[in-house]
Scaffold this motif. Structure first.
Motif, PDB file in Angstrom:
ATOM      1  N   ALA A 137      22.900 -40.554 -16.299  1.00  0.00           N
ATOM      2  CA  ALA A 137      23.759 -40.068 -17.392  1.00  0.00           C
ATOM      3  C   ALA A 137      24.847 -39.146 -16.854  1.00  0.00           C
ATOM      4  N   GLY A 138      24.477 -38.302 -15.875  1.00  0.00           N
ATOM      5  CA  GLY A 138      25.456 -37.389 -15.283  1.00  0.00           C
ATOM      6  C   GLY A 138      26.553 -38.133 -14.551  1.00  0.00           C
ATOM      7  N   ALA A 139      26.167 -39.170 -13.806  1.00  0.00           N
ATOM      8  CA  ALA A 139      27.154 -39.977 -13.074  1.00  0.00           C
ATOM      9  C   ALA A 139      28.133 -40.637 -14.034  1.00  0.00           C
ATOM     10  N   GLU A 140      27.616 -41.149 -15.152  1.00  0.00           N
ATOM     11  CA  GLU A 140      28.473 -41.806 -16.158  1.00  0.00           C
ATOM     12  C   GLU A 140      29.484 -40.824 -16.733  1.00  0.00           C
ATOM     13  N   LEU A 141      29.007 -39.637 -17.073  1.00  0.00           N
ATOM     14  CA  LEU A 141      29.890 -38.621 -17.667  1.00  0.00           C
ATOM     15  C   LEU A 141      30.959 -38.177 -16.673  1.00  0.00           C
ATOM     16  N   LEU A 142      30.561 -37.954 -15.422  1.00  0.00           N
ATOM     17  CA  LEU A 142      31.532 -37.543 -14.396  1.00  0.00           C
ATOM     18  C   LEU A 142      32.610 -38.595 -14.204  1.00  0.00           C
TER      19      LEU A 142
ATOM     20  N   SER B  75      26.643 -32.997 -21.202  1.00  0.00           N
ATOM     21  CA  SER B  75      28.091 -33.142 -21.364  1.00  0.00           C
ATOM     22  C   SER B  75      28.793 -31.790 -21.229  1.00  0.00           C
ATOM     23  N   SER B  76      28.188 -30.763 -21.844  1.00  0.00           N
ATOM     24  CA  SER B  76      28.761 -29.403 -21.750  1.00  0.00           C
ATOM     25  C   SER B  76      28.717 -28.902 -20.309  1.00  0.00           C
ATOM     26  N   LYS B  77      27.584 -29.191 -19.630  1.00  0.00           N
ATOM     27  CA  LYS B  77      27.417 -28.730 -18.250  1.00  0.00           C
ATOM     28  C   LYS B  77      28.416 -29.405 -17.322  1.00  0.00           C
ATOM     29  N   VAL B  78      28.629 -30.730 -17.521  1.00  0.00           N
ATOM     30  CA  VAL B  78      29.593 -31.469 -16.699  1.00  0.00           C
ATOM     31  C   VAL B  78      30.988 -30.873 -16.849  1.00  0.00           C
TER      32      VAL B  78
END
Length: 927
Positions: free
Chosen positions: A172-177, A137-140
């Protein structure tokens, strides 16, 4: 019998099969027990969880999970059902759900020691995932801030955009983006962004977010809109066009459940649910086709998208295209000429007309009933009538260009319009004028029209003199087109050496004229393209083939032309190469029919002596060594399935010669062949698969198919095992699979793609070569634990191998005994099953005493493995040990195999002595 009793009996039968390792039969019996038990009783829950256990053994984790869930709906606290569902979730990577079930098992049964290590491991995984999610989340947030802040240095923004793409590939990355509103931020950024690397990576990120997710695809369309995505095609940057085109295809795939690459057909229910979005997308594409502001390359990309999805196996857009006047728009694009430059003109490329012709052919091919084809023709007729209303020369020129496109696509439709009153005459009048543009357009139409034999006769009668007149034109563009027209008319006899439309020697003169255009570096690519097309017709003549292949400069010029990758050169170059290699289909004429034709005084085609196999072999060898593979690789990205088939035929002709296969691998032919084997006509895919098989037979798979390609090549090779394939194709497929099965990853792919049963069926084939190849392949497959377990089940697989050990063909016997040696070293149950054939003793004696050292070595290994499986089995081998005693007396020679045989025999005798099965005869010891 009461229902409860019958269900219990089925369960008991299932348990019996389960203990024997016969999972399929166990599942069948448990399913019967479930079907006869109507009420949700505790017994029914037992049947479900037992079937789940069998599914787990077969690694069918989704089914196991579903059965456990049904059992838990009846008995929520059933620890066995929870434990098995936990295992299924774990295998599927659903660690949170697995952890939840593991905790429930522990809470219900704290003394359960089996769940404790699983619970500890899952707890660690889930805890790590929570920590990773926090980091993610922090990285996104950091990457979004860097990429979308214009004041940030460009190198950091490029890196951030690339990182966003990497993050989007993780679920998870796709969801956060998506939640962070990346879509709206991209739309705002693109209004001012100029950096192509950032633009391309962000477009690719949208594709990755939408991939295989219909909800996300709908969300993307709703948030940013289809017109905005289509407008991304309006550029001259190839990378951006490719990214935008892929994005649109990904959206379609997600909405329809289709995957063109894997030949996965659309999901009917999903298509129905997303019909509105799918229809909107095709409508937007069709209407954008004739946009006057769209770039030529962007327009080509849109036509390619329509082409890919109009097939009935894809989204079946063909009729929809007619309904929304898509044909008229395609014809309008086809009629566009760069010479007519107005504000209302459309930009087109050299490939546009070719792409439109392929698209029109695809739409027409998908008109499967007469009424639909009638509608297609009517729409085209309306376009031609409306275009010819004006008296201007431009109208006639545009219609002629559109007709030429039709003749290059759905030929029957184009020919039918050519036959209408005044059309052919109009073209001939245009050819006879002094206007260069009209002459050029008319020449191209006459070339396309000469594909039909009935039209050829009319053109030879009326058009030859006109073409000869145009050939002396001062304009090279007119001259080369007239030359191609003459070439096509002169080659109308095809490969039949007895038919000569023109005087003897004319075709060689025409070929020489084409050669001059082809090898002249001062001529532009368009001239050389037409010269190649002229040769594509003339090389039906064997004399021209020999003349061309001896001309190294012309061959190299042809290859260099192909390397440009220009779609408009595909037909000329590829057809010429097909003719040179004689890789076109030939009708086999039965001798009886030949005699009948002679008796009836019918014309009988004659093959030229220069088309004998020896001449063809030399021509193929020359092409292979000249580097034709690099040309084929460049052209293999063409959209036309027919062109792909032709390319596959050439590849296969080259790979037929084992000394040329290394050239194909070195020049990147394997990657191109894998692409051709997955897309195209049925024949084209088969020829590509055969070429891959031939490479796989003679070249180390690790070299020919590095990395993941070893797995990708498995499916095309398995296609060669289809019953309709020839014995040669099947044999080559089995041999290549045999080599691949020696490596772990492709071996797993063979099992995953259900190739095991197909290969196994050829082990009992009446064709000796196919049987041998299948058994040799099986020897490598049995190294897999999964295949080994298949032999442990309630079946005759081990029995078959034992019987094959005594096969008359030594190679087959060596392969079968090798497989048996591997199995007996891995499984005690397989050792026990060796005794099932009634002739087992004779077969083992046969192996131990055979003069072939490879067979004898395998026989000794099998007996040694069986002795090591316990005294119960060893006691049955007492009679075999007498033969083994003879084997160990063999003199040790320099041959290492003999030494190994003696060593294993000594070890086997020693084991038998320790078990007191035999007494050692010291008098026979060698001093």
């Amino acid at each position: 019998m009461p229902v409860a009793d019958s269900g219990h009996l089925y369960k008991e039968e299932g348990n019996k099969h389960f203990k024997e390792g016969n999972w399929d039969s166990a599942i069948e019996e448990y399913s019967k027990a479930i079907s006869v038990t109507k009420d949700d009783t505790l017994e029914k829950a037992v049947y479900y969880k037992n079937r789940a256990a069998a599914h787990l053994k077969q690694q069918e984790f989704e089914k196991a999970m579903e059965d456990c869930t049904k059992a838990l709906e009846i008995s929520p606290s059933d620890t066995k059902a929870l434990f098995r569902r936990c295992q299924a979730y774990d295998a599927l990577g659903k660690f949170e759900e697995a952890y939840k079930d593991a905790r429930t098992v522990h809470n219900v049964d704290p003394g359960n020691t089996a769940i404790q290590p699983i619970l500890a491991r899952l707890h660690e995984i889930v805890a790590n995932k929570v920590a990773e999610h926090s980091k993610l989340s922090s990285k996104v947030s950091l990457m979004l801030n860097l990429a979308f802040d214009i004041s940030t240095p460009i190198d950091k923004r490029e890196t951030a955009a690339n990182n966003i793409l990497v993050l989007a590939k993780e679920k998870a990355g796709a969801e956060l983006l998506y939640k962070e509103g990346i879509l709206n931020r991209i739309v705002s950024l693109f209004k001012i962004e100029k950096n192509q690397n950032i633009i391309v990576n962000l477009i690719r990120s949208i594709s990755v977010i939408a991939k295989n997710n219909a909800d996300k695809a709908r969300g993307i369309i709703e948030i940013i809109g289809l017109p905005w995505i289509i407008e991304l095609l309006n550029t001259r940057y190839e990378e951006q066009i490719s990214a935008a085109q892929y994005c649109l295809q990904t959206l379609l795939d997600a909405l329809s459940g289709m995957t063109l690459k894997d030949e996965k057909t659309p999901d009917v229910e999903l298509c129905s649910r997303n019909r509105k979005e799918i229809d909107t997308l095709i409508t937007c594409l069709i209407y954008a086709l004739t946009s006057r502001t769209m770039t030529g390359v962007g327009r080509d990309a849109m036509i390619e998208l329509i082409l890919r999805n109009c097939d009935y196996r894809a989204l079946d857009w063909a009729e929809r295209i007619i309904d929304i006047n898509g044909l008229q728009r395609l014809m309008e694009v086809a009629s566009e000429l760069p010479e007519f430059k107005y504000e209302s003109s459309m930009e087109v490329t050299d490939n546009t007309r070719t792409t439109v012709s392929v698209c029109l052919a695809k739409v027409y091919d998908n008109m499967y009933y007469e009424n639909a084809r009638g509608r297609f023709v009517n729409k085209i007729e309306d376009f031609i009538k409306n275009s010819l209303v004006g008296p201007e020369i431009e109208c006639r020129v545009r219609v002629t260009v559109a007709l030429t496109t039709l003749l290059l696509g759905p030929l029957d439709v184009g020919s039918s319009f050519l036959a209408k009153d005044g059309i052919l005459e109009m073209i001939l009048v245009m050819a006879n004028t002094d206007d260069f543009l009209q002459q050029r357009v008319a020449c191209e139409a006459m070339i396309a029209a000469a594909s039909k034999k009935d039209k050829v006769k009319a053109l030879i009668a009326q058009g030859t003199n006109i073409l000869k007149k145009l050939y002396v034109s001062k304009d090279d563009g007119i001259k080369v087109r007239a030359l191609v027209g003459l070439c096509k008319l002169g080659a109308s006899g095809g490969t039949d050496a007895s038919i000569r439309p023109f005087a003897d020697g004319s075709t060689l003169k025409l070929a020489e004229a084409c050669r001059r255009f082809l090898v002249n570096p001062a001529k532009d690519k368009d001239m050389r393209k037409w010269a190649a097309e002229g040769l594509s017709y003339l090389t039906l003549d064997a004399e021209v083939k020999e003349k061309l292949i001896e001309d190294s400069a012309a061959v190299q010029a042809l290859i260099e032309l192909a390397k440009t990758g220009d779609h408009s050169v595909v037909y000329g170059v590829v057809t010429t190469l097909v003719n040179l290699t004689n890789s076109y289909d030939k009708k086999e004429i039965m001798p009886e029919m030949l005699e009948l034709a002679k008796f009836a005084k019918h014309h009988i085609p004659e093959e030229h002596e220069l088309d004998d196999p020896d001449f063809v072999y030399k021509r193929v060898e020359v092409l292979g060594k000249e580097g034709v593979t690099s040309a084929l690789v460049a052209l293999s990205k063409v959209e036309s399935h027919n062109s792909k088939e032709l390319i596959a035929r050439i590849f296969n002709a080259i790979c037929e010669q084992h000394q040329l296969r290394g050239y194909v691998v070195q020049q990147g032919g394997c990657k191109a062949l894998l692409h051709l084997a997955s897309e195209g006509t049925a024949k084209g895919k088969l020829r590509s698969a055969q070429a891959l098989a031939r490479i796989g037979i003679t070249i180390n798979p690790e070299v020919a198919f590095p990395g993941q390609r070893q797995c990708e090549v498995v499916r095309p090779l398995l296609a060669l095992l289809h019953p309709e394939c020839s014995a040669l194709e099947t044999f080559e497929g089995l041999m290549a699979l045999c080599n691949l099965a020696g490596f772990e990853l492709p071996r797993k792919s063979i099992i995953k793609d259900r190739g095991v049963s197909t290969i196994e069926s050829y082990m009992v084939d009446s064709h000796e070569m196919l049987k041998k190849a299948a058994v040799q392949c099986w020897t490598n497959l049995v190294q897999s634990e999964e295949v080994m377990k298949m032999h442990e089940g309630n079946n005759d697989r081990v029995k078959l191998l034992v019987l094959l050990c005594a096969d008359e063909d030594i190679d087959t016997a060596v392969a079968a005994s090798g497989a048996l040696a591997i199995l007996t070293s891995m499984s005690k149950r397989c050792c026990r099953k060796v005794f099932e054939p009634k002739d087992w003793l004779d077969i083992l004696r046969y192996l131990l005493t055979h003069q072939n050292l490879a067979l004898r070595h395998r026989g000794v290994t099998i007996v040694y493995n069986m002795l090591g499986s316990g005294k119960e089995l060893a006691e049955k081998l007492t009679e075999v040990m007498e033969v083994m005693n003879i084997v160990r007396q063999l003199d040790i020679t320099d041959d290492p195999v003999t030494a190994k045989i003696k060593d294993l025999a000594e070890k086997s005798i020693k084991i038998a002595e320790e078990m007191k099965l035999i007494e050692r005869d010291e008098h026979n010891d060698v001093e």
